[in-house]
Scaffold this active site. Structure first.
Site, PDB file in Angstrom:
ATOM      1  CD  GLN A 163       5.529  43.324  10.419  1.00 27.92           C
ATOM      2  OE1 GLN A 163       6.610  42.821  10.684  1.00 27.92           O
ATOM      3  NE2 GLN A 163       4.767  43.855  11.361  1.00 27.92           N
ATOM      4  CG  HIS A 196       6.009  34.548  24.590  1.00 28.80           C
ATOM      5  ND1 HIS A 196       5.526  33.751  23.574  1.00 28.80           N
ATOM      6  CD2 HIS A 196       6.308  35.754  24.013  1.00 28.80           C
ATOM      7  CE1 HIS A 196       5.513  34.445  22.444  1.00 28.80           C
ATOM      8  NE2 HIS A 196       5.973  35.653  22.679  1.00 28.80           N
ATOM      9  CG  ASP A 240       3.136  38.055  19.767  1.00 27.32           C
ATOM     10  OD1 ASP A 240       3.194  38.301  20.984  1.00 27.32           O
ATOM     11  OD2 ASP A 240       4.081  37.577  19.118  1.00 27.32           O
ATOM     12  CG  ASP A 247       4.720  45.716  17.411  1.00 23.67           C
ATOM     13  OD1 ASP A 247       5.418  44.747  17.769  1.00 23.67           O
ATOM     14  OD2 ASP A 247       4.319  45.875  16.248  1.00 23.67           O
ATOM     15  CG  ASP A 284      12.053  53.161  15.426  1.00 24.91           C
ATOM     16  OD1 ASP A 284      12.281  52.120  14.794  1.00 24.91           O
ATOM     17  OD2 ASP A 284      12.923  53.783  16.075  1.00 24.91           O
ATOM     18  CB  ALA A 285      11.802  50.097  19.700  1.00 29.53           C
ATOM     19  CG  ASP A 342       9.071  39.477  21.954  1.00 29.29           C
ATOM     20  OD1 ASP A 342       9.893  38.774  21.338  1.00 29.29           O
ATOM     21  OD2 ASP A 342       7.869  39.174  22.058  1.00 29.29           O
TER      22      ASP A 342
END
Length: 514
Positions: free
Chosen positions: A241, A271, A295, A315, A349-350, A367
């Site tokens: 990205q 959050h 983040d 993540d 990858d989740a 998230d």
């Protein structure tokens, strides 16, 4: 062997090498166009399909039109000059059109069509030149082999090398210069046959392309300055990205692929609403899994609960977690949560993590990015939630951000329906118990979440941590009330076979903002 034979052999080898090089450049243009269309127009599956279809059909048209080119050698050189200019300047022009005009569709498809036509002319013209040269044992399959090999190299290099190290704008210009380089060497090799006018146009195109390439970073800054309201303090392209961080005074905002992820003015609302209801209502919270949230903001909120012993954060992009762990100013935003010894980071990858894990968690927090594409929608499917439920303790809690019940109401309620369709591993023939809720976040608007548990929630009152900036018991109670215009409606469950969520999401946002 005659004196002309070595020259003919050199030309034959060069034309085969040129076939390889122009194939690389052609596929790169196609991938740049497809990536830009998904970035700027949304719905990557639809955009990639349109780009591939238009490009291939344009190549077919170009191959057919090549029969009307009398001088194959001259036609090939002009095609390379055209590709160098149109393909090379495609990304810069599209970025500028998006930044200053807000519309890129017509320009993108027009330029892509022209690139496809010129690329489609290349192979027939090269084959004719080889035949006219009396190439040694000329075989058309040799040309196709070089072409397909070039396409393979380009497809592998694009995500691994081209995007991370060049970025889309520079990549477009670099491969434009490659086409012009092919034209230039061909001009030199066949110099006795060609007119000086071609040399002049080629030289002007090359100087313009090299000048734009040298100024590419400045061009990117001009575009980004117009796209973002604040000063850009970080702008990087990774294999996954585009990461952009902006700042205005003490206000910091994160954008991924030019979509806002948080604004420090109001990120606490998001959050706190995402994290604290699940952790307050679950009887145990020793082991927490966060999917996404690179983040570190969600991890920051989780660590406010002293009962938490371990936090596993998954993540995809290692650069995001690296920045928010190691960059002093960015790490400060999450209170250095990603450096906490209780936090373990996995960059993968989740789905793969959930599928391969055998750990059981008291709390799972999703998230994850919005389901605007099928690649992202799979993380909101019944199949994924079934895997997730296997990793959740019998008295655990799962919570996910689910988009806006106002801007994309069908998408929001599809997430709820999907979670309710998940098999409950703690009860035979049972389903998960869900609790939808939503809060107002100025950066996003009305934003929704869904809390799911294997065991029915016994009480809805929260025991909140101290020092929260937004969430209170009254806010929590109000968040469970939905007005008529955002109320539940009949929608389909999101599955790996159908993915209705992508359509719900994109049509909802298009209705409001396109």
């Amino acid at each position: 062997m005659t004196q002309a034979a070595p020259a003919t052999r050199r030309r034959e080898l060069w034309l085969l090498a040129a076939t390889f090089l122009v194939a690389v450049a052609g596929l790169i243009y196609e991938l740049v166009a497809a990536t830009l269309s998904s970035y700027l127009l949304g719905d990557s599956v639809r955009q990639f399909s349109l780009v591939i279809g238009l490009f291939l059909s344009s190549m077919g048209l170009g191959a057919w039109l090549s029969r009307y080119v009398d001088e194959a050698l001259t036609g090939f050189i002009w095609a390379q000059i055209g590709l160098g200019v149109i393909g090379g300047f495609m990304a810069p022009l599209l970025f500028f059109a998006y930044a200053f005009l807000g519309h890129v569709g017509l320009l993108l498809y027009s330029m892509l069509g022209l690139v496809g036509i010129l690329a489609g002319m290349e192979i027939p013209l090269i084959a004719r030149v080889l035949e006219s040269e009396g190439a040694h044992r000329f075989r058309f399959e040799n040309v196709l082999t070089a072409d397909y090999l070039g396409a393979l190299i380009a497809s592998v290099a694009f995500p691994i090398i081209v995007v991370p190290f060049l970025g889309l704008m520079s990549a477009s210009l670099v491969f434009g210069c490659l086409n012009l380089g092919v034209a230039g060497f061909t001009l030199w090799l066949f110099r006795e046959r060609l007119k000086r006018g071609v040399w002049l146009i080629w030289a002007i195109a090359l100087v313009a392309s090299l000048g734009a390439l040298v100024q590419a970073e400045r061009l990117v800054n001009v575009v980004d300055t117009n796209l973002y309201e604040d000063d850009i303090i970080l702008n990087e392209a990774t294999s996954y990205q585009q990461i952009t961080v902006t700042r205005f005074r003490d206000r910091v905002r994160l954008f991924l692929d030019r979509s806002i992820q948080f604004d420090t003015l109001d990120e606490h609302r998001y959050h706190e609403a995402l994290v604290h209801p699940a952790l307050s209502l679950a009887p145990r919270k020793a082991k927490v899994l966060i999917l996404g949230g690179g983040d570190g903001m969600a991890a920051r909120e989780v660590l406010k609960h002293t009962e938490v012993e371990t936090v596993t954060l998954v993540d995809l992009d290692p650069r995001v977690t690296e920045l928010f762990r190691d960059h002093p100013k960015l790490a400060r935003l999450n209170n250095h949560a990603l450096s906490d010894p209780r936090v373990t980071i996995h960059n993968m990858d989740a789905w793969k993590f959930i599928e391969n894990s055998d750990a059981i968690y008291d709390i799972i927090i999703a998230d994850l990015p919005d389901p605007r594409t099928i690649r992202l929608s799979k993380l909101y499917t019944r199949a994924f939630y079934n895997l997730m439920a296997q990793r959740l303790s019998a008295q655990g809690a799962f919570v996910t951000q689910a988009g806006s019940p106002l801007f994309a109401g069908d998408a929001y309620w599809s997430v709820v329906e999907t979670l309710e369709a998940v098999d409950n591993p703690a009860a035979v023939d049972g389903e998960l118990s869900t609790l939808p809720y939503h809060v107002h976040i100025p950066s996003f608007g009305d934003w929704g979440f869904v809390l799911a548990t294997p065991d029915a929630l016994r009480q809805h009152s929260l025991v909140l941590s101290e020092g929260l900036k937004f969430l209170t018991q009254d806010v929590w109670q109000a968040s469970q009330v939905f007005g008529v215009d955002v109320a539940r409606r009949p929608v389909d469950v999101n599955t790996l076979q159908s993915h209705p969520l992508v359509g719900y999401y994109n049509s909802g946002w298009d209705h409001w903002f396109r």
